[in-house]
Design an enzyme around this catalytic site. Structure first.
Site, PDB file in Angstrom:
ATOM      1  N   ARG A   4      -9.438  -0.052   3.795  1.00 14.27           N
ATOM      2  CA  ARG A   4      -8.550   0.974   3.244  1.00 14.27           C
ATOM      3  C   ARG A   4      -7.196   0.380   2.879  1.00 14.27           C
ATOM      4  NH1 ARG A   4      -6.953   4.775   7.282  1.00 14.27           N
ATOM      5  NH2 ARG A   4      -5.364   5.006   5.702  1.00 14.27           N
ATOM      6  N   CYS A  49      -5.902   8.352   8.928  1.00 15.26           N
ATOM      7  CA  CYS A  49      -6.006   7.676  10.228  1.00 15.26           C
ATOM      8  C   CYS A  49      -5.768   8.662  11.365  1.00 15.26           C
ATOM      9  CB  CYS A  49      -4.934   6.587  10.341  1.00 15.26           C
ATOM     10  SG  CYS A  49      -5.466   4.997   9.743  1.00 15.26           S
ATOM     11  N   ASP A  69       3.651   0.302  12.216  1.00 16.62           N
ATOM     12  CA  ASP A  69       2.451  -0.309  11.623  1.00 16.62           C
ATOM     13  C   ASP A  69       2.267  -1.769  12.052  1.00 16.62           C
ATOM     14  OD1 ASP A  69       1.962   2.071  10.342  1.00 16.62           O
ATOM     15  OD2 ASP A  69       2.858   1.460   8.452  1.00 16.62           O
ATOM     16  N   LYS A  96       0.842  -1.211   0.000  1.00 15.75           N
ATOM     17  CA  LYS A  96       0.000   0.000   0.000  1.00 15.75           C
ATOM     18  C   LYS A  96       0.868   1.250   0.000  1.00 15.75           C
ATOM     19  CE  LYS A  96      -1.794   1.587   4.102  1.00 15.75           C
ATOM     20  NZ  LYS A  96      -1.509   3.000   4.358  1.00 15.75           N
ATOM     21  N   ASN A  97       1.848   1.268   0.913  1.00 12.86           N
ATOM     22  CA  ASN A  97       2.610   2.505   1.091  1.00 12.86           C
ATOM     23  C   ASN A  97       3.670   2.737   0.006  1.00 12.86           C
ATOM     24  OD1 ASN A  97       1.012   3.260   3.159  1.00 12.86           O
ATOM     25  ND2 ASN A  97       2.423   2.653   4.796  1.00 12.86           N
ATOM     26  N   ARG A  99      -0.296  14.352  13.251  1.00 12.75           N
ATOM     27  CA  ARG A  99       0.031  14.258  11.835  1.00 12.75           C
ATOM     28  C   ARG A  99       0.023  15.627  11.122  1.00 12.75           C
ATOM     29  NH1 ARG A  99      -2.107   8.871   9.187  1.00 12.75           N
ATOM     30  NH2 ARG A  99       0.053   8.717   8.542  1.00 12.75           N
TER      31      ARG A  99
HETATM   32  N1  EPU Z   1       5.494  14.622  11.102  1.00 12.69           N
HETATM   33  C1  EPU Z   1       5.596  15.946  11.437  1.00 12.69           C
HETATM   34  N2  EPU Z   1       5.453  16.887  10.450  1.00 12.69           N
HETATM   35  C2  EPU Z   1       5.216  16.549   9.153  1.00 12.69           C
HETATM   36  C3  EPU Z   1       5.120  15.173   8.818  1.00 12.69           C
HETATM   37  C4  EPU Z   1       5.270  14.242   9.819  1.00 12.69           C
HETATM   38  O1  EPU Z   1       5.797  16.288  12.599  1.00 12.69           O
HETATM   39  O2  EPU Z   1       5.104  17.460   8.323  1.00 12.69           O
HETATM   40  C5  EPU Z   1       5.627  13.620  12.168  1.00 12.69           C
HETATM   41  C6  EPU Z   1       4.388  12.723  12.281  1.00 12.69           C
HETATM   42  O3  EPU Z   1       3.358  13.365  13.005  1.00 12.69           O
HETATM   43  C7  EPU Z   1       4.937  11.504  12.984  1.00 12.69           C
HETATM   44  C8  EPU Z   1       6.383  11.466  12.485  1.00 12.69           C
HETATM   45  O4  EPU Z   1       6.642  12.712  11.841  1.00 12.69           O
HETATM   46  O5  EPU Z   1       4.894  11.687  14.379  1.00 12.69           O
HETATM   47  C9  EPU Z   1       6.716  10.372  11.530  1.00 12.69           C
HETATM   48  O6  EPU Z   1       5.663  10.147  10.664  1.00 12.69           O
HETATM   49  P1  EPU Z   1       5.863   9.998   9.097  1.00 12.69           P
HETATM   50  O7  EPU Z   1       5.784  11.361   8.490  1.00 12.69           O
HETATM   51  O8  EPU Z   1       7.047   9.156   8.810  1.00 12.69           O
HETATM   52  O9  EPU Z   1       4.584   9.211   8.746  1.00 12.69           O
HETATM   53  P2  EPU Z   1       3.866   9.315   7.407  1.00 12.69           P
HETATM   54  O10 EPU Z   1       4.871   9.578   6.346  1.00 12.69           O
HETATM   55  O11 EPU Z   1       2.691  10.219   7.525  1.00 12.69           O
HETATM   56  C10 EPU Z   1       4.074   6.790   6.705  1.00 12.69           C
HETATM   57  C11 EPU Z   1       3.097   5.702   6.419  1.00 12.69           C
HETATM   58  C12 EPU Z   1       2.423   5.305   7.727  1.00 12.69           C
HETATM   59  C13 EPU Z   1       3.485   4.817   8.689  1.00 12.69           C
HETATM   60  C14 EPU Z   1       4.529   5.920   8.901  1.00 12.69           C
HETATM   61  C15 EPU Z   1       5.678   5.502   9.767  1.00 12.69           C
HETATM   62  C16 EPU Z   1       2.391   6.196   4.177  1.00 12.69           C
HETATM   63  C17 EPU Z   1       1.292   6.628   3.280  1.00 12.69           C
HETATM   64  N3  EPU Z   1       2.106   6.179   5.470  1.00 12.69           N
HETATM   65  O12 EPU Z   1       3.296   7.851   7.254  1.00 12.69           O
HETATM   66  O13 EPU Z   1       1.534   4.250   7.415  1.00 12.69           O
HETATM   67  O14 EPU Z   1       2.888   4.509   9.922  1.00 12.69           O
HETATM   68  O15 EPU Z   1       5.055   6.345   7.627  1.00 12.69           O
HETATM   69  O16 EPU Z   1       6.320   4.415   9.208  1.00 12.69           O
HETATM   70  O17 EPU Z   1       3.476   5.854   3.721  1.00 12.69           O
HETATM   71  C18 EPU Z   1      -0.355   2.907   7.700  1.00 12.69           C
HETATM   72  O18 EPU Z   1      -0.029   2.332   6.672  1.00 12.69           O
HETATM   73  O19 EPU Z   1      -1.261   2.496   8.472  1.00 12.69           O
HETATM   74  C19 EPU Z   1       0.332   4.149   8.067  1.00 12.69           C
HETATM   75  C20 EPU Z   1      -0.145   5.010   8.960  1.00 12.69           C
END
Ligand code: EPU
Length: 418
Positions: free
Chosen positions: A397, A117, A304, A22-23, A122
């Site tokens: 999802r 989610c 995850d 998915k990701n 976030r």
């Molecule tokens: N963060 C910030 N500011 C930003 C972006 C992120 O503070 O502008 C923080 C987030 O709040 C979090 C941390 O950085 O506390 C790390 O999160 P990250 O940005 O790495 O998460 P993401 O990129 O939003 C992806 C996956 C998630 C997975 C995380 C961590 C996708 C679409 N989503 O999310 O997947 O949990 O990396 O590995 O790639 C899932 O599949 O259920 C899912 C939530």
């Protein structure tokens, strides 16, 4: 209302094949926007998040053809607007993945604050900061954001914290920027390496993906081509846990065990009996003992997989400390596990202690989010009696055709509409 009905206590057997990641798929569709020519995407999981992303892309003029199961043809040359449809953006956190490619190719993008989610705050500050570093102008009007840049310019960007989607977004935007971009403290997930490889095949000049420092030399344009999505490592891990929790001999096929080494390390420590091949894992009935985990960016223990591992630890002998470091709202489902009979104490929003083993009893449940929802399916599958799980959109999802795939290995699960 659609819900799952699960009767617990069934032993599983046979094989379950892992779907495409998915990701990764959620980033490859947006990556096609960087390409002048059409792209053919293979092994795409047929899940709700992908459907929402497709709707969002079709709304701006992208032509997407669903050739057959898992295969999509994407042509972006007829994109006719740069404003993303607000109600769709609000349904999908990954709509933010369109920002970098749109900005790089068309010099502009407008979107509302993305949904997704509810597992923590976030925010999107790091995306905005990164685009600004690449020379974009940012305007905010309520929860509507506009980014402009005639031409992005390469820059050195230090991420204050490791973020998967920020790394991918900036990497994509920088492929068409003028000059060289260096992303420091980049995320290192396997999906990022696969995305970089795809972009390089289309003419991008990216090196260092999979390390904390990614270097991107901007190019004028990207071609278009074919890509096969890598196996979903979260599904691979979840199904491995499923085999263990149900004390079953289960073969998980079409997976990349080397992408879940940290989970396999923790399972080994817990006493799990596993056979691990190059592209399969077989689980065997095992006596498990309590094991601590700390979630961490790749190659650490994936956040995850934290919820499925926690459910597994409710069946292990002794104490397990589960420390969730990435998201601040990703342990509240443990309260639901307690209602089923688990003994889990929350120390603070980031840490719980599981005291096992405990018998679980079926109940009426509501899925709080994607991964916790899947964890509730695991719990219901070992609980005594019948459970119902509502809000299954949250599970669909991210998991393709999950009911049929679980039925095939012997689970007593069905979807009803009442
Ligand atoms: N963060 C910030 N500011 C930003 C972006 C992120 O503070 O502008 C923080 C987030 O709040 C979090 C941390 O950085 O506390 C790390 O999160 P990250 O940005 O790495 O998460 P993401 O990129 O939003 C992806 C996956 C998630 C997975 C995380 C961590 C996708 C679409 N989503 O999310 O997947 O949990 O990396 O590995 O790639 C899932 O599949 O259920 C899912 C939530």
């Amino acid at each position: 209302m659609e819900k799952y009905i699960i009767i617990g206590g069934k032993k599983l057997n046979g094989e379950i094949s892992v779907a495409g990641a998915k990701n990764m798929a959620l980033k490859v569709f947006p990556a096609a926007i960087l390409c002048q020519e059409p792209c053919l995407l293979k092994n795409v999981p047929e899940i709700e998040d992908i459907e929402r992303l497709i709707e969002l892309m079709q709304d701006i003029g992208v032509k997407i053809t669903h050739n057959c199961r898992g295969e999509y043809f994407v042509s972006t040359k007829e994109i006719n607007k740069t404003q993303l449809k607000p109600d769709l953006v609000k349904r999908l956190r990954s709509s933010i993945m369109l920002a970098g490619p749109m900005l790089a190719r068309f010099g502009e993008v407008t979107l509302t604050h993305p949904g997704g989610c509810i597992i923590g705050q976030r925010p999107i500050d790091l995306f905005i900061e990164g685009f600004q570093k690449l020379g974009a102008e940012f305007n905010e009007n309520g929860d509507t954001y506009t980014l402009h840049a005639k031409k992005l310019k390469g820059a050195e960007i230090i991420l204050p914290r490791v973020s998967v989607t920020v790394t991918e977004n900036l990497m994509m935007a920088a492929t068409l920027a003028q000059g060289i971009t260096i992303i420091k403290n980049a995320a290192m997930e396997p999906e990022i390496i696969a995305l970089a490889n795809f972009l390089n095949e289309q003419g991008a000049k990216i090196s260092g993906a999979g390390t904390p420092e990614i270097r991107i030399e901007g190019v004028k344009e990207l071609k278009g081509g074919e890509i096969t999505i890598i196996p979903d490592r979260i599904e691979s891990g979840t199904f491995t846990i499923l085999g263990l929790i149900t004390n079953s001999q289960l073969k998980i096929t079409n997976c990349e065990p080397k992408h879940i080494e940290n989970l396999l390390y923790s399972l080994n420590k817990a006493g799990a009996k596993l056979e691990i091949g190059n592209d399969y894992i077989i689980t065997y009935p095992s006596q498990l003992k309590g094991t601590n985990i700390v979630t961490h960016e790749y190659p650490g223990f994936p956040t995850d997989l934290q919820a499925p591992f926690t459910v597994l630890m409710t069946q292990a002998q002794g104490l397990s400390l589960i420390h969730e470091t990435i998201f601040e709202g990703r342990l509240f489902y443990t309260d639901i596990l307690n209602q089923l009979g688990a003994n889990i104490i929350m120390c603070d929003p980031h840490r719980v202690v599981v005291n096992g083993p405990t018998k679980l009893y079926g109940k009426k449940l509501v899925s709080p989010d994607l991964r916790a929802g899947m964890a509730l399916i695991l719990a219901a599958m070992i609980a005594q009696g019948t459970s119902s799980i509502e809000n299954i959109y949250q599970i669909n999802r991210g998991y393709e055709n999950i009911v049929a795939r679980l039925q095939q290995i012997g689970a007593d699960i069905k979807q009803i509409n009442d």
